[in-house]
Each structure stands twice: as structure tokens, then as C-alpha cells.
Design an enzyme around this catalytic site. Sequence first.
Site, PDB file in Angstrom:
ATOM      1  N   GLU A  19       1.201   9.776  -3.216  1.00 43.37           N
ATOM      2  CA  GLU A  19       0.812   8.480  -3.785  1.00 43.37           C
ATOM      3  C   GLU A  19       0.559   8.622  -5.277  1.00 43.37           C
ATOM      4  O   GLU A  19      -0.095   9.568  -5.711  1.00 43.37           O
ATOM      5  CB  GLU A  19      -0.464   7.958  -3.112  1.00 43.37           C
ATOM      6  CG  GLU A  19      -0.928   6.626  -3.713  1.00 43.37           C
ATOM      7  CD  GLU A  19      -2.312   6.195  -3.257  1.00 43.37           C
ATOM      8  OE1 GLU A  19      -2.447   5.784  -2.091  1.00 43.37           O
ATOM      9  OE2 GLU A  19      -3.265   6.270  -4.072  1.00 43.37           O
ATOM     10  N   HIS A  47       0.154  13.223   3.697  1.00 46.38           N
ATOM     11  CA  HIS A  47       0.263  12.294   2.567  1.00 46.38           C
ATOM     12  C   HIS A  47      -0.786  12.685   1.530  1.00 46.38           C
ATOM     13  O   HIS A  47      -1.969  12.757   1.846  1.00 46.38           O
ATOM     14  CB  HIS A  47       0.018  10.858   3.055  1.00 46.38           C
ATOM     15  CG  HIS A  47       0.207   9.829   1.993  1.00 46.38           C
ATOM     16  ND1 HIS A  47       1.458   9.433   1.540  1.00 46.38           N
ATOM     17  CD2 HIS A  47      -0.688   9.091   1.293  1.00 46.38           C
ATOM     18  CE1 HIS A  47       1.320   8.495   0.615  1.00 46.38           C
ATOM     19  NE2 HIS A  47       0.030   8.270   0.435  1.00 46.38           N
ATOM     20  N   SER A  95       4.390  13.468   1.567  1.00 43.82           N
ATOM     21  CA  SER A  95       4.605  12.268   0.762  1.00 43.82           C
ATOM     22  C   SER A  95       3.483  12.198  -0.269  1.00 43.82           C
ATOM     23  O   SER A  95       2.437  12.838  -0.098  1.00 43.82           O
ATOM     24  CB  SER A  95       4.638  11.024   1.647  1.00 43.82           C
ATOM     25  OG  SER A  95       3.505  10.972   2.488  1.00 43.82           O
ATOM     26  N   ASP A 121     -11.628  -1.497  14.843  1.00 45.75           N
ATOM     27  CA  ASP A 121     -10.717  -1.113  13.766  1.00 45.75           C
ATOM     28  C   ASP A 121      -9.339  -0.744  14.328  1.00 45.75           C
ATOM     29  O   ASP A 121      -8.302  -1.070  13.734  1.00 45.75           O
ATOM     30  CB  ASP A 121     -11.315   0.092  13.032  1.00 45.75           C
ATOM     31  CG  ASP A 121     -11.099   0.005  11.546  1.00 45.75           C
ATOM     32  OD1 ASP A 121     -11.080  -1.117  11.019  1.00 45.75           O
ATOM     33  OD2 ASP A 121     -10.939   1.068  10.931  1.00 45.75           O
ATOM     34  N   PHE A 166     -16.067   7.152  -5.143  1.00 47.67           N
ATOM     35  CA  PHE A 166     -14.997   6.434  -4.463  1.00 47.67           C
ATOM     36  C   PHE A 166     -15.238   6.443  -2.950  1.00 47.67           C
ATOM     37  O   PHE A 166     -15.081   5.435  -2.273  1.00 47.67           O
ATOM     38  CB  PHE A 166     -13.652   7.056  -4.834  1.00 47.67           C
ATOM     39  CG  PHE A 166     -12.489   6.240  -4.368  1.00 47.67           C
ATOM     40  CD1 PHE A 166     -12.413   4.886  -4.666  1.00 47.67           C
ATOM     41  CD2 PHE A 166     -11.469   6.805  -3.617  1.00 47.67           C
ATOM     42  CE1 PHE A 166     -11.365   4.112  -4.217  1.00 47.67           C
ATOM     43  CE2 PHE A 166     -10.406   6.043  -3.164  1.00 47.67           C
ATOM     44  CZ  PHE A 166     -10.354   4.695  -3.467  1.00 47.67           C
ATOM     45  N   ASP A 180      -9.216  -5.574  -1.474  1.00 55.51           N
ATOM     46  CA  ASP A 180     -10.630  -5.937  -1.574  1.00 55.51           C
ATOM     47  C   ASP A 180     -10.796  -7.116  -2.513  1.00 55.51           C
ATOM     48  O   ASP A 180     -10.062  -7.242  -3.493  1.00 55.51           O
ATOM     49  CB  ASP A 180     -11.441  -4.741  -2.112  1.00 55.51           C
ATOM     50  CG  ASP A 180     -11.546  -3.651  -1.068  1.00 55.51           C
ATOM     51  OD1 ASP A 180     -12.000  -3.952   0.051  1.00 55.51           O
ATOM     52  OD2 ASP A 180     -11.138  -2.515  -1.364  1.00 55.51           O
TER      53      ASP A 180
HETATM   54  P1  FAD Z   1      -7.008  -4.129   7.179  1.00 58.86           P
HETATM   55  O1  FAD Z   1      -6.792  -2.815   7.841  1.00 58.86           O
HETATM   56  O2  FAD Z   1      -6.022  -5.181   7.413  1.00 58.86           O
HETATM   57  O3  FAD Z   1      -8.428  -4.710   7.574  1.00 58.86           O
HETATM   58  C1  FAD Z   1      -9.608  -4.062   7.128  1.00 58.86           C
HETATM   59  C2  FAD Z   1     -10.787  -4.549   7.941  1.00 58.86           C
HETATM   60  O4  FAD Z   1     -10.952  -5.945   7.821  1.00 58.86           O
HETATM   61  C3  FAD Z   1     -10.641  -4.297   9.408  1.00 58.86           C
HETATM   62  O5  FAD Z   1     -10.915  -2.976   9.742  1.00 58.86           O
HETATM   63  C4  FAD Z   1     -11.631  -5.294   9.940  1.00 58.86           C
HETATM   64  O6  FAD Z   1     -12.959  -4.865   9.771  1.00 58.86           O
HETATM   65  C5  FAD Z   1     -11.381  -6.471   9.064  1.00 58.86           C
HETATM   66  N1  FAD Z   1     -10.317  -7.319   9.664  1.00 58.86           N
HETATM   67  C6  FAD Z   1      -9.036  -7.376   9.278  1.00 58.86           C
HETATM   68  N2  FAD Z   1      -8.331  -8.230  10.042  1.00 58.86           N
HETATM   69  C7  FAD Z   1      -9.216  -8.736  10.930  1.00 58.86           C
HETATM   70  C8  FAD Z   1      -9.129  -9.688  11.976  1.00 58.86           C
HETATM   71  N3  FAD Z   1      -7.989 -10.296  12.294  1.00 58.86           N
HETATM   72  N4  FAD Z   1     -10.263  -9.990  12.664  1.00 58.86           N
HETATM   73  C9  FAD Z   1     -11.430  -9.383  12.389  1.00 58.86           C
HETATM   74  N5  FAD Z   1     -11.579  -8.462  11.388  1.00 58.86           N
HETATM   75  C10 FAD Z   1     -10.494  -8.161  10.681  1.00 58.86           C
HETATM   76  N6  FAD Z   1      -6.280  -1.212  -2.175  1.00 58.86           N
HETATM   77  C11 FAD Z   1      -5.667  -1.776  -3.239  1.00 58.86           C
HETATM   78  O7  FAD Z   1      -6.225  -2.683  -3.844  1.00 58.86           O
HETATM   79  N7  FAD Z   1      -4.433  -1.360  -3.653  1.00 58.86           N
HETATM   80  C12 FAD Z   1      -3.746  -0.374  -3.027  1.00 58.86           C
HETATM   81  O8  FAD Z   1      -2.638  -0.029  -3.440  1.00 58.86           O
HETATM   82  C13 FAD Z   1      -4.367   0.257  -1.890  1.00 58.86           C
HETATM   83  N8  FAD Z   1      -3.742   1.229  -1.203  1.00 58.86           N
HETATM   84  C14 FAD Z   1      -4.330   1.779  -0.093  1.00 58.86           C
HETATM   85  C15 FAD Z   1      -3.628   2.742   0.643  1.00 58.86           C
HETATM   86  C16 FAD Z   1      -4.208   3.316   1.773  1.00 58.86           C
HETATM   87  C17 FAD Z   1      -3.427   4.355   2.546  1.00 58.86           C
HETATM   88  C18 FAD Z   1      -5.519   2.932   2.179  1.00 58.86           C
HETATM   89  C19 FAD Z   1      -6.173   3.573   3.375  1.00 58.86           C
HETATM   90  C20 FAD Z   1      -6.221   1.956   1.465  1.00 58.86           C
HETATM   91  C21 FAD Z   1      -5.627   1.361   0.334  1.00 58.86           C
HETATM   92  N9  FAD Z   1      -6.282   0.351  -0.389  1.00 58.86           N
HETATM   93  C22 FAD Z   1      -5.669  -0.214  -1.490  1.00 58.86           C
HETATM   94  C23 FAD Z   1      -7.646  -0.076  -0.019  1.00 58.86           C
HETATM   95  C24 FAD Z   1      -7.628  -1.338   0.902  1.00 58.86           C
HETATM   96  O9  FAD Z   1      -7.075  -2.428   0.210  1.00 58.86           O
HETATM   97  C25 FAD Z   1      -9.069  -1.642   1.290  1.00 58.86           C
HETATM   98  O10 FAD Z   1      -9.580  -0.633   2.108  1.00 58.86           O
HETATM   99  C26 FAD Z   1      -9.314  -3.017   1.906  1.00 58.86           C
HETATM  100  O11 FAD Z   1     -10.723  -3.216   2.058  1.00 58.86           O
HETATM  101  C27 FAD Z   1      -8.728  -3.227   3.286  1.00 58.86           C
HETATM  102  O12 FAD Z   1      -7.376  -3.416   3.248  1.00 58.86           O
HETATM  103  P2  FAD Z   1      -6.529  -2.989   4.570  1.00 58.86           P
HETATM  104  O13 FAD Z   1      -5.130  -3.391   4.414  1.00 58.86           O
HETATM  105  O14 FAD Z   1      -6.814  -1.580   4.845  1.00 58.86           O
HETATM  106  O15 FAD Z   1      -7.236  -3.953   5.611  1.00 58.86           O
END
Ligand code: FAD
Length: 303
Positions: free
Chosen positions: A23, A275, A21, A167, A225, A115
Site C-alpha cells: 500500500e 499485504h 502486495s 463485524d 494511529f 471516516d
Molecule cells: P465497513 O467495514 O463498511 O464498516 C465499518 C463499521 O461500520 C462496521 O464494522 C460496523 O460497525 C459499521 N457498519 C457498517 N455497515 C453497517 C451496517 N449495514 N449496519 C450496522 N453497522 C454497520 N480510510 C480512508 O479514508 N482512506 C483509505 O484509503 C483507507 N484505506 C483502508 C484500507 C484498509 C485495508 C483498512 C483496514 C482501512 C482503510 N481505511 C481507509 C480506514 C476506513 O475507512 C475506516 O476504518 C472506516 O472507519 C471504516 O471504513 P470500512 O470500509 O472499513 O467500513
Amino acid sequence: MTEFLDRRPSRSASSNSLRVSFEFFPPKSTDLEPVLWNTIQRLAPLDPDFVTVTYGAGGSTREPTLATLERLVRDTQLPAAGHLTCVGATQDEVNAVVRAYYGVGVRHIVALRGDPQSGIGSPYRPHPQGYATTSDLIRGIRAIGEFDISVSAYPEKHPESASLDADIDVLKAKIDAGATRAITQFFFENDLYFRYLDRARAGGVTIPILPGILPVQNFHQTANFAAKAGASIPVWLANRFEGLDHDPATRRLIAASVAAEQVFDLLDGGISDFHFYTMNRAELPYAICHLLGVRSRSDVAAA
Ligand code: FAD
């Protein structure tokens, strides 16, 4: 040749069952649009399992992401997934994007927290009217329509996480909310991924966790990055690109060999789904897929 095949049986045996896949990100300006569409045209015949389009946190690329997805659905046969973040937006704003994705025919969302716009590292605070976590976002998406939902995973743990186990608990919460696939942050040491996989499986995670492969198109950009994303850059990787700042041709060869080594090692470890973070460039992902034995439809037809 026979000797080689005998030593690395998985390399010859499993190419039929491999899935890839890709991106992409939405073009930052109109003059970069042809770069993206030429890339998509080049990679499409590899029959990717799905392709994804990133989404700027806080909605900063809402229109271009949607326009790219709309064209992917309209002009290609590729199963298109839209990334979606919930940071810095109300639930109504996020829900409107979910409906817009559905409206253009997208049925797969990569659900993310995102973020803060003040920058990676500044503390995350949910929007007062927003989704507080990715799990909440997933529940919100599922209340709107039937979507396949992918989420992130972090082999080196998310920078904000207290521990790898914490995590993995976050990943489990996202799965409980409805995620069916995870895609990892990029990494260069496969041991990190395999250890994460073992830990997640031991913790009861059964969904596919696709390794995110980043072919190093630009070492300095990758290192910057990685520093922000909490991914490590091994010394051996830095050494391989040392002294090549003004030698793009050699850099490309090194990048291809580094990524090929990485995917073959993953393949030997039993991984069959990959991916690729394409950075909107086809050359390296295409070459690596070819090495893996993933053939374009035209190559197969000509054979
Ligand atoms: P999550 O996995 O939901 O949470 C990240 C961290 O926050 C957790 O590990 C934990 O430390 C804390 N946390 C979350 N929920 C809780 C809880 N309930 N209680 C306590 N702590 C908690 N960014 C963009 O802006 N646009 C994109 O298109 C994009 N695509 C991405 C695609 C992939 C495959 C990856 C790996 C990252 C991508 N990102 C993108 C980056 C991502 O947005 C950042 O890494 C962001 O900091 C975390 O988002 P997440 O959904 O991974 O967070």
C-alpha cells in the site's frame, strides 16, 4: 543449518508460493513525489500481486490518488488498485471517481466507507445523496464496470462495531455485494488475526483475508494511529522501542526484527499472502520480503 530447516520447514518450503502486495499513499507535496517513486521502483522487482493507493475520505486526495494510479498504470507493469471511500460524497461524485479509475486503466478498487471528516469517533452519517454503506458502494461500482473489489477487515473489530460477530456480518454483507478479497487493519499479535480468521471461516467467509503488516517506521506515530483505528499496541512492542526516540538506526533494526518475527509466525501458521503498509518507504518491506524468500527479479537473474 539443517537443524534449523528441520525445525521450521514452512520457512524454506513455501517461498515460491508467497504473494506480497503493497500500500502507498499519494504524495502530500511535490517534493515528496520522488520518495514515493523511488519506493515503488525499489519494490516493483519483487513482483507484487498488486499495489494500492489510498484515498482521502471525502475525496480529499482525489486528484493525487488518480494521478498516482495513472502513472502506476502508464509507467510500471504493476497491477494497481485504487482505494475509494463513500463518506461525505454524493453517489454521482463517487461514481465519477470510479469512471476516472476505469479511464486510466485501473481494474481493482479497495472499497471503503471511510471516516467522517469531523474525525474518527464522531458518528458516521451517510451523505443524503451518497452510498449509505460499503456494500452499497460495491454494488454501485459493479454497476459501472468490471472491477476486482477488495474490502477492509478488522481482527480486533472496527471501533464502531458492537462485537466481532457483528463485524463479520458486515464483512459478509460486503462479500455478498461482490467483494472478493479482504485486507486487515494492521495488528501486532498474530493470535488476534488467527482467531478472527477462524471465526470468519466458521461464519462462512471463504474469500482470502490478507494480513495487513505495518513495519513500525515510527513507534509514536504507530501508537497514535492504532489508538484511533482500534488496534492494540502490546506492552512488549512498546518496551522494544523504549528509549530509542533519538536512535533511528537501532529503531530500524528493531522494526525489521519485529516485522520478521510476525511474518515468520504467520508463515508457520500457513499464511502465504502478505499485504504491507509501506508508509511510502521501501527499506523495511523490502528487507522483510527478502527474509521471506521473495526475491527481486534482478537477484534471480544474477543467481
Ligand atoms: P465497513 O467495514 O463498511 O464498516 C465499518 C463499521 O461500520 C462496521 O464494522 C460496523 O460497525 C459499521 N457498519 C457498517 N455497515 C453497517 C451496517 N449495514 N449496519 C450496522 N453497522 C454497520 N480510510 C480512508 O479514508 N482512506 C483509505 O484509503 C483507507 N484505506 C483502508 C484500507 C484498509 C485495508 C483498512 C483496514 C482501512 C482503510 N481505511 C481507509 C480506514 C476506513 O475507512 C475506516 O476504518 C472506516 O472507519 C471504516 O471504513 P470500512 O470500509 O472499513 O467500513
